[in-house]
Design a protein around this motif. Structure first.
Motif, PDB file in Angstrom:
ATOM      1  N   UNK A  18       0.831  -1.201   0.000  1.00  0.00           N
ATOM      2  CA  UNK A  18       0.000   0.000   0.000  1.00  0.00           C
ATOM      3  C   UNK A  18       0.867   1.254   0.000  1.00  0.00           C
ATOM      4  N   UNK A  19       1.933   1.240   0.801  1.00  0.00           N
ATOM      5  CA  UNK A  19       2.836   2.387   0.888  1.00  0.00           C
ATOM      6  C   UNK A  19       3.671   2.528  -0.376  1.00  0.00           C
ATOM      7  N   UNK A  20       4.275   1.416  -0.808  1.00  0.00           N
ATOM      8  CA  UNK A  20       5.160   1.484  -1.968  1.00  0.00           C
ATOM      9  C   UNK A  20       4.396   1.776  -3.258  1.00  0.00           C
ATOM     10  N   UNK A  21       3.124   1.419  -3.306  1.00  0.00           N
ATOM     11  CA  UNK A  21       2.338   1.744  -4.485  1.00  0.00           C
ATOM     12  C   UNK A  21       2.267   3.243  -4.732  1.00  0.00           C
ATOM     13  N   UNK A  49      17.731  11.247   7.287  1.00  0.00           N
ATOM     14  CA  UNK A  49      17.561  12.264   8.333  1.00  0.00           C
ATOM     15  C   UNK A  49      16.376  11.944   9.240  1.00  0.00           C
ATOM     16  N   UNK A  50      15.355  11.329   8.674  1.00  0.00           N
ATOM     17  CA  UNK A  50      14.192  10.932   9.470  1.00  0.00           C
ATOM     18  C   UNK A  50      14.523   9.755  10.395  1.00  0.00           C
ATOM     19  N   UNK A 186      15.571  -1.445  11.981  1.00  0.00           N
ATOM     20  CA  UNK A 186      15.861  -0.016  11.984  1.00  0.00           C
ATOM     21  C   UNK A 186      17.324   0.253  11.641  1.00  0.00           C
ATOM     22  N   UNK A 187      18.228  -0.621  12.061  1.00  0.00           N
ATOM     23  CA  UNK A 187      19.651  -0.440  11.786  1.00  0.00           C
ATOM     24  C   UNK A 187      19.924  -0.555  10.289  1.00  0.00           C
ATOM     25  N   UNK A 188      19.396  -1.614   9.680  1.00  0.00           N
ATOM     26  CA  UNK A 188      19.611  -1.821   8.248  1.00  0.00           C
ATOM     27  C   UNK A 188      18.934  -0.733   7.432  1.00  0.00           C
ATOM     28  N   UNK A 231       9.895   4.717   6.675  1.00  0.00           N
ATOM     29  CA  UNK A 231       9.032   3.760   7.366  1.00  0.00           C
ATOM     30  C   UNK A 231       8.942   2.440   6.603  1.00  0.00           C
ATOM     31  N   UNK A 232       8.863   2.524   5.276  1.00  0.00           N
ATOM     32  CA  UNK A 232       8.675   1.318   4.478  1.00  0.00           C
ATOM     33  C   UNK A 232       9.864   0.372   4.582  1.00  0.00           C
TER      34      UNK A 232
END
Length: 298
Positions: A18-21, A49-50, A186-188, A231-232
């Motif tokens: 849904x996000x990547x679309x 930066x986010x 989150x690290x990757x 986020x994705x």
């Protein structure tokens, strides 16, 4: 054919699709004003930066310093090069066609996982590879003209850019599985965006636009950087960790559903019957090649 039982990770890849679309929509809006390389560079820079303050607050910075070399390389393969290629592609072909070609990622992912990780496909997955690539060939034959369109670029080059991006995605997924230990997603995600931002910095400066982007373009960049990337990618690397690269890449065959919808609603794009037919063949092939759908007894 019988369907494999539903698993908890399915919810994650539906959300990710849904996000990547929407990323194809936002890339097109931004790239029309900035060009492909600055769009890609700003996308990963905004994402980095986010994510960086969140990484620091979670206390994961030492892990990134320990494993930064392979993570930065993943960023170049999984974000830097593909984002630049897709930003170029959506300027010359529809976002719907770009997203359908993006659905070939699991096909290349299955081949790379087989050759690199020894994840040999059975009959169902082999049939899926054949069907998927047949769908790509049919789609490219019907849509990838060598005649320049209104933008001055032949659609063939945009199609080729999309396929090049999918190969990069496939390589990075298996590289992640083989060379990056089990780390918090989150690290990757953070490190990969930092690596991509560093790799794209000089090319983006060289091909920078001659004018400042409008607020409309900045809004698209913020959306694609924070939501569609920052986020994705946390979700994406979590999927790789939990399911392996072949299954994680199946998220891409849901992306066209949303990308085509967004393109029709917000960009006024048209969808041809040929695109839908070839897209269905590609999706069937990817679902078989990824193991999500299997032949009886296979």
């Amino acid at each position: 054919m019988t369907h494999s039982p539903a698993r908890p990770w399915v919810r994650d890849f539906l959300l990710l699709a849904l996000i990547w679309g929407s990323s194809f929509l936002f890339m097109r809006i931004a790239a029309q004003e900035l060009g492909p390389l600055p769009t890609a560079a700003l996308r990963v820079t905004i994402a980095a930066l986010f994510l960086w303050p969140i990484l620091r607050m979670r206390g994961h910075a030492p892990l990134l310093r320990q494993h930064w070399k392979p993570i930065f390389l993943v960023g170049v393969l999984n974000s830097g090069i593909p984002f630049a290629l897709y930003s170029f592609a959506v300027m010359h072909i529809t976002t719907g066609l770009s997203s359908i070609l993006n659905a070939t990622v699991p096909l290349f992912g299955a081949i790379v996982a087989w050759l690199w990780l020894g994840d040999r496909p059975g009959l169902s997955r082999s049939l899926g590879l054949v069907l998927g690539f047949a769908g790509v060939a049919l789609l490219a034959g019907g849509e990838a003209s060598f005649k320049p369109n209104d933008s001055g670029i032949a659609p063939f080059w945009a199609v080729l850019a999309c396929l090049g991006a999918t190969v990069c995605y496939a390589l990075s997924a298996s590289f992640t599985k083989k060379f990056i230990p089990s780390l918090p997603p989150l690290v990757t995600a953070t490190g990969s965006q930092m690596g991509a931002a560093l790799a794209l910095a000089l090319p983006a400066l060289w091909w920078r636009p001659q004018h400042l982007p409008s607020l409309h373009a900045w809004g698209a960049l913020l959306a694609v950087g924070i939501v569609c990337t920052g986020l994705a990618y946390i979700l994406y690397f979590k999927l790789i960790e939990n399911t392996g690269p072949a299954k994680a890449l199946t998220v891409t065959f849901m992306v066209p559903v949303f990308a085509i919808l967004y393109g029709v609603l917000f960009l006024g794009e048209s969808v041809t019957a040929w695109m839908l037919l070839c897209g269905a063949v590609i999706l069937l092939g990817t679902s078989l090649s990824s193991g999500l759908v299997k032949l009886p007894g296979r």
